[in-house]
Design an enzyme around this catalytic site. Structure first.
Site, PDB file in Angstrom:
ATOM      1  N   LEU A   1      21.346  14.326  52.994  1.00  0.00           N
ATOM      2  CA  LEU A   1      22.510  13.656  53.598  1.00  0.00           C
ATOM      3  C   LEU A   1      22.274  13.386  55.073  1.00  0.00           C
ATOM      4  CD1 LEU A   1      25.330  12.729  52.734  1.00  0.00           C
ATOM      5  CD2 LEU A   1      26.228  14.921  53.501  1.00  0.00           C
TER       6      LEU A   1
ATOM      7  N   ALA B   1      22.954  12.530  47.559  1.00  0.00           N
ATOM      8  CA  ALA B   1      21.913  12.632  46.521  1.00  0.00           C
ATOM      9  C   ALA B   1      22.207  11.749  45.314  1.00  0.00           C
ATOM     10  CB  ALA B   1      21.778  14.093  46.083  1.00  0.00           C
TER      11      ALA B   1
ATOM     12  N   HIS C   1      14.840  31.236  43.861  1.00  0.00           N
ATOM     13  CA  HIS C   1      15.858  32.182  44.349  1.00  0.00           C
ATOM     14  C   HIS C   1      16.647  32.805  43.214  1.00  0.00           C
ATOM     15  CE1 HIS C   1      15.925  30.295  48.651  1.00  0.00           C
ATOM     16  NE2 HIS C   1      14.837  30.993  48.408  1.00  0.00           N
TER      17      HIS C   1
ATOM     18  N   THR D   1      18.200  19.999  51.022  1.00  0.00           N
ATOM     19  CA  THR D   1      18.018  21.312  51.647  1.00  0.00           C
ATOM     20  C   THR D   1      17.910  21.146  53.159  1.00  0.00           C
ATOM     21  OG1 THR D   1      16.669  23.334  51.726  1.00  0.00           O
ATOM     22  CG2 THR D   1      15.502  21.266  51.304  1.00  0.00           C
TER      23      THR D   1
ATOM     24  N   ASP E   1      21.961  27.569  40.119  1.00  0.00           N
ATOM     25  CA  ASP E   1      22.728  26.977  39.018  1.00  0.00           C
ATOM     26  C   ASP E   1      21.758  26.465  37.960  1.00  0.00           C
ATOM     27  OD1 ASP E   1      23.109  24.364  41.367  1.00  0.00           O
ATOM     28  OD2 ASP E   1      21.919  24.173  39.536  1.00  0.00           O
TER      29      ASP E   1
END
Ligand code: APR
Length: 236
Positions: free
Chosen positions: A203, A220, A108, A176, A93
């Site tokens: 998290l 986050a 990526h 991640t 994104d």
């Protein structure tokens, strides 16, 4: 702190609170799709229409997504920290850029870019992709694919990333799971050098959590802004 260097690896968790799904959480993307069908060159060769539809849906979700407090905090870190700040993201994104980060490497790839599989020409593309599309450079029909890295393909910017990891004084890993290499191996590479501090903000503990000096657990949008505030005020 003037000459200090910070490298920040991010994953899907940093964009989760912007409404973009993750991959391996309980309702993640890979619980709904077989990644071999939609995120490999073989899957694309087998059924290109299916893969185009998969990314067309994700692209439309992404076009309207907005950065969250974590993206904005990292943008603020880059502008206010006296040394270098590099974001190495696994995300496709554009929320880091929308949150103010300028120094971003998309290892990526990027969902809002498309690439000709024939001549490698890359274009900015926010619409749907289909097999009727022709490459604007070589004219080949049916060769346009998402400019993203599929499993089995080499991530982008690896030389730049390795160099940055070898020089950094602080390595942060945010959002991640530490499941996918080479990104999952970055913390071990930094620890092996032995001079940088390493912190995970996630998290829940990731696969590589034990390799980090510190671990800050929580969403986050909460833990990243407060970590950035503390870092700017007190260093690490
Ligand atoms: N805040 C912080 N962390 C979160 C949040 C949140 N709100 N929500 C989820 N997370 C954490 C999860 O606990 C998990 O550790 O983000 C991580 C997401 O892990 P994955 O879904 O595996 O995503 P990611 O690590 O980015 O995957 C890496 O795998 O499929 C490929 O190319 C894809 O880039 C992706 C790569």
């Amino acid at each position: 702190m003037k000459d200090k260097r910070i490298v920040i690896l991010t994953g899907a968790g940093v964009s989760a609170e912007s409404g973009l799904g993750t991959f391996r959480d309980k309702d993640g993307l890979w619980t709904k799709y077989d990644l071999n069908d939609v995120a490999t060159p073989e899957g694309f060769a087998r059924n290109p229409e299916f893969v185009h539809n998969f990314y067309n849906q994700r692209r439309q979700n992404l076009v309207d997504a907005t950065p969250n407090a974590a993206h904005h905090a990292l943008g603020r870190l880059e502008s206010e920290f006296p040394g270098d700040v590099l974001v190495v993201t696994q995300n496709i994104d554009r929320l880091h850029e929308m949150g103010g980060s300028k120094n971003v490497l998309h290892m990526h790839g990027e969902m809002l870019k498309s690439r000709c599989d024939f001549c490698q020409h890359v274009i900015h593309w926010e619409g749907d992709l289909n097999l009727a599309m022709r490459c604007e450079q070589c004219g080949t029909a049916g060769a346009m694919r998402p400019h993203v890295v599929w499993f089995g393909e080499m991530p982008f910017y690896m030389d730049d990333i390795q160099h940055a990891l070898d020089l950094c004084d602080l390595f942060l890993s945010i959002g991640t799971s530490g499941n996918v290499y080479p990104a999952a191996g970055f913390v071990a590479q930094v620890r092996h050098r032995g001079t940088a501090h390493t912190v995970e903000l996630n998290l829940e503990p990731s696969e590589g959590s034990a390799l980090f000096h510190d671990s800050v657990l929580g969403p986050a949008t909460e833990v990243v802004p407060s970590y950035v505030d503390d870092l700017l005020a007190n260093g690490w």
